[in-house]
Scaffold this motif. Structure first.
Motif, PDB file in Angstrom:
ATOM      1  N   ALA A  16       0.826  -1.211   0.000  1.00 38.97           N
ATOM      2  CA  ALA A  16       0.000   0.000   0.000  1.00 38.97           C
ATOM      3  C   ALA A  16       0.860   1.260   0.000  1.00 38.97           C
ATOM      4  CB  ALA A  16      -0.951   0.005   1.201  1.00 38.97           C
ATOM      5  N   GLU A  17       1.968   1.248   0.722  1.00 37.65           N
ATOM      6  CA  GLU A  17       2.866   2.407   0.765  1.00 37.65           C
ATOM      7  C   GLU A  17       3.572   2.610  -0.572  1.00 37.65           C
ATOM      8  OE1 GLU A  17       5.542   2.239   4.113  1.00 37.65           O
ATOM      9  OE2 GLU A  17       3.916   1.674   5.463  1.00 37.65           O
ATOM     10  N   VAL A  18       4.027   1.524  -1.172  1.00 36.01           N
ATOM     11  CA  VAL A  18       4.710   1.616  -2.469  1.00 36.01           C
ATOM     12  C   VAL A  18       3.735   2.109  -3.531  1.00 36.01           C
ATOM     13  CG1 VAL A  18       5.945   0.330  -4.263  1.00 36.01           C
ATOM     14  CG2 VAL A  18       6.386  -0.168  -1.839  1.00 36.01           C
ATOM     15  N   TYR A  19       2.556   1.527  -3.552  1.00 34.19           N
ATOM     16  CA  TYR A  19       1.552   1.915  -4.536  1.00 34.19           C
ATOM     17  C   TYR A  19       1.207   3.400  -4.392  1.00 34.19           C
ATOM     18  CZ  TYR A  19      -2.708   1.833  -7.352  1.00 34.19           C
ATOM     19  OH  TYR A  19      -3.656   2.089  -8.305  1.00 34.19           O
ATOM     20  N   HIS A  20       0.961   3.839  -3.181  1.00 35.27           N
ATOM     21  CA  HIS A  20       0.588   5.230  -2.926  1.00 35.27           C
ATOM     22  C   HIS A  20       1.671   6.196  -3.428  1.00 35.27           C
ATOM     23  CE1 HIS A  20      -1.343   8.586  -0.893  1.00 35.27           C
ATOM     24  NE2 HIS A  20      -0.172   8.915  -0.390  1.00 35.27           N
ATOM     25  N   PHE A  21       2.925   5.873  -3.205  1.00 37.85           N
ATOM     26  CA  PHE A  21       4.030   6.733  -3.649  1.00 37.85           C
ATOM     27  C   PHE A  21       4.132   6.743  -5.175  1.00 37.85           C
ATOM     28  CE2 PHE A  21       8.449   7.713  -4.678  1.00 37.85           C
ATOM     29  CZ  PHE A  21       8.678   8.834  -3.895  1.00 37.85           C
ATOM     30  N   VAL A  22       4.057   5.587  -5.795  1.00 45.90           N
ATOM     31  CA  VAL A  22       4.238   5.481  -7.245  1.00 45.90           C
ATOM     32  C   VAL A  22       3.103   6.148  -8.014  1.00 45.90           C
ATOM     33  CG1 VAL A  22       4.372   3.860  -9.193  1.00 45.90           C
ATOM     34  CG2 VAL A  22       5.732   3.448  -7.131  1.00 45.90           C
ATOM     35  N   VAL A  23       1.863   5.966  -7.593  1.00 45.04           N
ATOM     36  CA  VAL A  23       0.747   6.513  -8.368  1.00 45.04           C
ATOM     37  C   VAL A  23       0.646   8.031  -8.267  1.00 45.04           C
ATOM     38  CG1 VAL A  23      -0.556   4.360  -8.262  1.00 45.04           C
ATOM     39  CG2 VAL A  23      -1.079   6.205  -6.623  1.00 45.04           C
ATOM     40  N   ASN A  24       1.334   8.625  -7.318  1.00 44.80           N
ATOM     41  CA  ASN A  24       1.436  10.084  -7.292  1.00 44.80           C
ATOM     42  C   ASN A  24       2.576  10.444  -8.236  1.00 44.80           C
ATOM     43  OD1 ASN A  24       1.969  12.781  -6.876  1.00 44.80           O
ATOM     44  ND2 ASN A  24       1.773  12.660  -4.648  1.00 44.80           N
ATOM     45  N   MET A  25       2.235  10.675  -9.488  1.00 46.37           N
ATOM     46  CA  MET A  25       3.259  10.912 -10.512  1.00 46.37           C
ATOM     47  C   MET A  25       4.063  12.179 -10.253  1.00 46.37           C
ATOM     48  SD  MET A  25       3.560   8.484 -12.721  1.00 46.37           S
ATOM     49  CE  MET A  25       4.252   9.249 -14.187  1.00 46.37           C
ATOM     50  N   GLU A  26       3.619  13.029  -9.345  1.00 48.68           N
ATOM     51  CA  GLU A  26       4.438  14.179  -8.983  1.00 48.68           C
ATOM     52  C   GLU A  26       5.718  13.730  -8.289  1.00 48.68           C
ATOM     53  OE1 GLU A  26       1.888  16.961  -6.946  1.00 48.68           O
ATOM     54  OE2 GLU A  26       0.916  17.549  -8.818  1.00 48.68           O
ATOM     55  N   ASN A  27       5.770  12.479  -7.816  1.00 43.12           N
ATOM     56  CA  ASN A  27       6.982  11.904  -7.227  1.00 43.12           C
ATOM     57  C   ASN A  27       7.932  11.329  -8.280  1.00 43.12           C
ATOM     58  OD1 ASN A  27       6.087  12.371  -4.574  1.00 43.12           O
ATOM     59  ND2 ASN A  27       4.956  10.442  -4.545  1.00 43.12           N
ATOM     60  N   PHE A  28       7.468  11.160  -9.498  1.00 47.29           N
ATOM     61  CA  PHE A  28       8.230  10.447 -10.538  1.00 47.29           C
ATOM     62  C   PHE A  28       9.623  11.034 -10.750  1.00 47.29           C
ATOM     63  CE2 PHE A  28       8.513   9.057 -15.190  1.00 47.29           C
ATOM     64  CZ  PHE A  28       8.735   7.726 -14.884  1.00 47.29           C
ATOM     65  N   GLY A  29       9.734  12.333 -10.769  1.00 51.40           N
ATOM     66  CA  GLY A  29      11.032  12.978 -10.975  1.00 51.40           C
ATOM     67  C   GLY A  29      12.022  12.720  -9.856  1.00 51.40           C
ATOM     68  N   VAL A  35      13.873  13.028 -15.683  1.00 47.68           N
ATOM     69  CA  VAL A  35      12.598  13.723 -15.544  1.00 47.68           C
ATOM     70  C   VAL A  35      12.912  15.041 -14.848  1.00 47.68           C
ATOM     71  CG1 VAL A  35      10.306  13.715 -14.486  1.00 47.68           C
ATOM     72  CG2 VAL A  35      11.227  11.616 -15.486  1.00 47.68           C
ATOM     73  N   ILE A  36      12.708  16.139 -15.558  1.00 48.78           N
ATOM     74  CA  ILE A  36      13.043  17.465 -15.044  1.00 48.78           C
ATOM     75  C   ILE A  36      11.959  17.979 -14.101  1.00 48.78           C
ATOM     76  CG2 ILE A  36      13.627  19.845 -15.708  1.00 48.78           C
ATOM     77  CD1 ILE A  36      15.529  17.578 -16.799  1.00 48.78           C
ATOM     78  N   ASN A  37      10.707  17.779 -14.501  1.00 48.61           N
ATOM     79  CA  ASN A  37       9.587  18.266 -13.717  1.00 48.61           C
ATOM     80  C   ASN A  37       8.345  17.479 -14.111  1.00 48.61           C
ATOM     81  OD1 ASN A  37       8.133  20.039 -11.959  1.00 48.61           O
ATOM     82  ND2 ASN A  37       7.506  21.276 -13.705  1.00 48.61           N
ATOM     83  N   ILE A  38       7.441  17.310 -13.168  1.00 45.92           N
ATOM     84  CA  ILE A  38       6.142  16.706 -13.486  1.00 45.92           C
ATOM     85  C   ILE A  38       5.123  17.301 -12.529  1.00 45.92           C
ATOM     86  CG2 ILE A  38       6.531  14.635 -12.090  1.00 45.92           C
ATOM     87  CD1 ILE A  38       4.970  13.109 -14.385  1.00 45.92           C
ATOM     88  N   GLN A  39       4.004  17.717 -13.100  1.00 42.19           N
ATOM     89  CA  GLN A  39       2.973  18.343 -12.282  1.00 42.19           C
ATOM     90  C   GLN A  39       1.584  17.942 -12.755  1.00 42.19           C
ATOM     91  OE1 GLN A  39       4.016  22.458 -12.707  1.00 42.19           O
ATOM     92  NE2 GLN A  39       3.172  22.611 -14.759  1.00 42.19           N
ATOM     93  N   SER A  40       0.642  18.007 -11.836  1.00 41.08           N
ATOM     94  CA  SER A  40      -0.748  17.692 -12.161  1.00 41.08           C
ATOM     95  C   SER A  40      -1.280  18.673 -13.192  1.00 41.08           C
ATOM     96  CB  SER A  40      -1.618  17.770 -10.904  1.00 41.08           C
ATOM     97  OG  SER A  40      -1.273  16.757 -10.002  1.00 41.08           O
ATOM     98  N   LYS A  51      -6.649  10.993 -14.463  1.00 45.64           N
ATOM     99  CA  LYS A  51      -5.698  11.956 -13.894  1.00 45.64           C
ATOM    100  C   LYS A  51      -4.692  12.304 -14.976  1.00 45.64           C
ATOM    101  CE  LYS A  51      -3.466  14.402 -10.832  1.00 45.64           C
ATOM    102  NZ  LYS A  51      -4.016  15.685 -10.423  1.00 45.64           N
ATOM    103  N   LYS A  52      -4.393  13.606 -15.125  1.00 50.18           N
ATOM    104  CA  LYS A  52      -3.453  14.048 -16.155  1.00 50.18           C
ATOM    105  C   LYS A  52      -2.278  14.775 -15.527  1.00 50.18           C
ATOM    106  CE  LYS A  52      -6.878  14.338 -19.805  1.00 50.18           C
ATOM    107  NZ  LYS A  52      -7.477  15.145 -20.857  1.00 50.18           N
ATOM    108  N   TYR A  53      -1.147  14.667 -16.215  1.00 49.67           N
ATOM    109  CA  TYR A  53       0.089  15.314 -15.780  1.00 49.67           C
ATOM    110  C   TYR A  53       0.777  15.944 -16.983  1.00 49.67           C
ATOM    111  CZ  TYR A  53      -0.441  12.328 -11.665  1.00 49.67           C
ATOM    112  OH  TYR A  53      -0.921  11.698 -10.539  1.00 49.67           O
ATOM    113  N   LEU A  54       1.608  16.940 -16.704  1.00 46.86           N
ATOM    114  CA  LEU A  54       2.530  17.486 -17.687  1.00 46.86           C
ATOM    115  C   LEU A  54       3.932  17.178 -17.184  1.00 46.86           C
ATOM    116  CD1 LEU A  54       0.966  20.939 -18.602  1.00 46.86           C
ATOM    117  CD2 LEU A  54       1.086  18.893 -20.022  1.00 46.86           C
ATOM    118  N   GLU A  55       4.679  16.458 -18.004  1.00 45.09           N
ATOM    119  CA  GLU A  55       6.022  16.019 -17.637  1.00 45.09           C
ATOM    120  C   GLU A  55       7.033  16.702 -18.548  1.00 45.09           C
ATOM    121  OE1 GLU A  55       8.390  11.780 -17.262  1.00 45.09           O
ATOM    122  OE2 GLU A  55       6.861  11.985 -18.804  1.00 45.09           O
TER     123      GLU A  55
END
Length: 151
Positions: A16-29, A35-40, A51-55
């Motif tokens: 559950a902790e791993v999933y929660h961290f990974v699916v928040n793509m704002e953590n991807f960078g 990955v320079i930046n990623i935001q909702s 859910k959409k992001y700009l990376e």
């Protein structure tokens, strides 16, 4: 669909902790190289379809590029999938999660190309494969390090 790379890692943290961290793509960078930046890009919750992001990412031969990503599949603690609108690669990232009997998480990270462009697939796809293979290997190890450090 062309598989570009698959990387696997065992993370000594509950699923559950791993999933929660990974699916928040704002953590991807934080964990994936180049990955320079990623935001909702919309107000939908992290980990939900739509859910959409700009990376902003470093792309071989092109420098920094902005890519629109969308969550296209998600099943809590099992599956997370995004697709990017970056032509002609048309990337799809799939992350699979499973728990072992010691409460660790087995994570499989996969990148595929949805491209049907024959010329791209012959000439440039092998270059993207080589680059993404290196990035993925570093990325999943970095993810492991970040999450295990937090325990």
């Amino acid at each position: 669909m062309q598989v570009l790379t698959v990387s696997k890692v065992k993370i000594k943290r509950p699923i559950a902790e791993v999933y929660h961290f990974v699916v928040n793509m704002e953590n991807f960078g934080q964990w994936f190289p180049e990955v320079i930046n990623i935001q909702s890009a919309n107000a939908i919750e992290h980990g939900l379809v739509g859910k959409k992001y700009l990376e902003t990412v470093k792309v071989p031969f092109q420098g920094e590029q902005q890519i629109s990503l969308e969550v296209v599949a998600a099943k809590k603690n099992e599956l997370f999938m995004t697709e990017g609108e970056f032509h002609p690669l048309l990337p799809r990232m799939t992350v699979n999660f499973s728990a072992d009997f010691e409460n660790n998480t087995n994570l499989t990270w996969r990148m595929e190309s949805r491209s049907n462009n024959s010329l791209f697939n012959i000439l440039l796809l092998p270059i993207f494969k080589a680059i993404l293979k290196k990035r993925a290997k570093k990325g999943v190890q970095s993810l492991k390090g970040i999450l295990e450090k937090e325990s």
